[in-house]
Design an enzyme around this catalytic site. Structure first.
Site, PDB file in Angstrom:
ATOM      1  N   TYR A 273       0.855  -1.190   0.000  1.00 59.23           N
ATOM      2  CA  TYR A 273       0.000   0.000   0.000  1.00 59.23           C
ATOM      3  C   TYR A 273       0.891   1.241   0.000  1.00 59.23           C
ATOM      4  CZ  TYR A 273      -3.940   2.958   1.616  1.00 59.23           C
ATOM      5  OH  TYR A 273      -4.912   3.914   1.747  1.00 59.23           O
TER       6      TYR A 273
ATOM      7  N   GLY B 157      -0.614   5.714   6.387  1.00 63.78           N
ATOM      8  CA  GLY B 157      -0.237   6.550   7.516  1.00 63.78           C
ATOM      9  C   GLY B 157       0.337   5.747   8.667  1.00 63.78           C
TER      10      GLY B 157
ATOM     11  N   ASP C 237      -0.190   5.979  11.796  1.00 70.87           N
ATOM     12  CA  ASP C 237      -1.196   5.560  12.781  1.00 70.87           C
ATOM     13  C   ASP C 237      -1.863   4.258  12.344  1.00 70.87           C
ATOM     14  OD1 ASP C 237      -2.281   7.043  10.654  1.00 70.87           O
ATOM     15  OD2 ASP C 237      -3.877   7.908  11.864  1.00 70.87           O
ATOM     16  N   ARG C 238      -2.167   4.142  11.057  1.00 74.76           N
ATOM     17  CA  ARG C 238      -2.747   2.901  10.535  1.00 74.76           C
ATOM     18  C   ARG C 238      -1.739   1.764  10.604  1.00 74.76           C
ATOM     19  NH1 ARG C 238      -5.235   4.152   4.779  1.00 74.76           N
ATOM     20  NH2 ARG C 238      -5.895   1.978   4.891  1.00 74.76           N
TER      21      ARG C 238
ATOM     22  N   ASP D 153     -10.265   1.541  12.478  1.00 72.10           N
ATOM     23  CA  ASP D 153      -9.990   2.707  13.315  1.00 72.10           C
ATOM     24  C   ASP D 153     -11.062   3.733  12.994  1.00 72.10           C
ATOM     25  OD1 ASP D 153      -9.016   4.836  14.772  1.00 72.10           O
ATOM     26  OD2 ASP D 153      -6.946   4.594  14.089  1.00 72.10           O
TER      27      ASP D 153
ATOM     28  N   THR E  30     -36.876  10.209   9.371  1.00 73.56           N
ATOM     29  CA  THR E  30     -35.636  10.795   8.842  1.00 73.56           C
ATOM     30  C   THR E  30     -34.441  10.490   9.734  1.00 73.56           C
ATOM     31  OG1 THR E  30     -36.938  12.540   7.800  1.00 73.56           O
ATOM     32  CG2 THR E  30     -34.579  12.958   8.063  1.00 73.56           C
TER      33      THR E  30
END
Length: 184
Positions: free
Chosen positions: A48, A52, A54-55, A69, A123
């Site tokens: 990939y 990031g 964090d990921r 996340d 709604t």
């Protein structure tokens, strides 16, 4: 502000960090020039592009499963035997709500609990169903027979709709794994 923080915070031990905020990272480095950015040392198997930190850290904590996340954005990443296969990014629950408010004041409603076995009848139910449902359907698309690991501010809420596990400190667990690898 930095000078005041320096008087309060004493760094006697090694400091490890990750950052997605360049300004805050600069402030930390002024306070502690020896702080170690784990991004430089992390070993993570993925093809990939642009993932990031964090990921990466959340995924590093999970060898096999779906990592969700759920914060400002929702990221859904697929881990298989320690390899990151890819993932998606979509708006978080708050972003969906904000978008509806921009469309019309009549759609500026709080989300409610939803029952996926019933067709929405008002709604509030309709926007809740559409927003939360979009996230849940995307998780289900990748889940198959894998366990789902939730983290982030809305992770605990989304876990109600999927048979998964909520781990508040998943990113930090990935950081700890990286620190351990660094020291070994």
């Amino acid at each position: 502000e930095i000078k005041h923080l320096r008087e309060i915070v004493k760094f006697d031990d090694e400091v490890y960090y990750i950052s997605v905020n360049e300004e805050k990272e600069k402030q930390l480095k002024k306070l502690n020039p020896g702080a170690v950015n784990l991004k430089v040392y992390v070993k993570f198997n993925t093809s990939y592009k642009g993932l990031g930190i964090d990921r990466i850290m959340a995924c590093k904590a999970v060898d096999d499963g779906i990592v969700v996340d759920a914060g400002s954005a929702v990221t859904i990443d697929i881990m298989h035997e320690g390899v990151h296969l890819g993932g998606v990014i979509m708006p978080g629950i708050g972003a969906f709500k904000e978008a509806f408010g921009r469309i019309s004041k009549k759609l500026d409603l709080e989300f409610c609990e939803i029952d996926f076995n019933k067709i929405p009848q008002n709604t509030k139910e309709a926007i809740s169903f559409g927003s939360i449902g979009a996230i849940i359907l995307m998780i289900e698309k990748f889940k198959k027979n894998k366990k789902v690991y939730f983290t982030g501010g809305d992770g605990k809420f989304l876990n109600r709709y999927i048979d998964g596990v909520y781990i508040k400190d998943l990113v930090f667990r990935g950081m700890m794994k990286t620190i351990k690898e660094l020291k070994d």
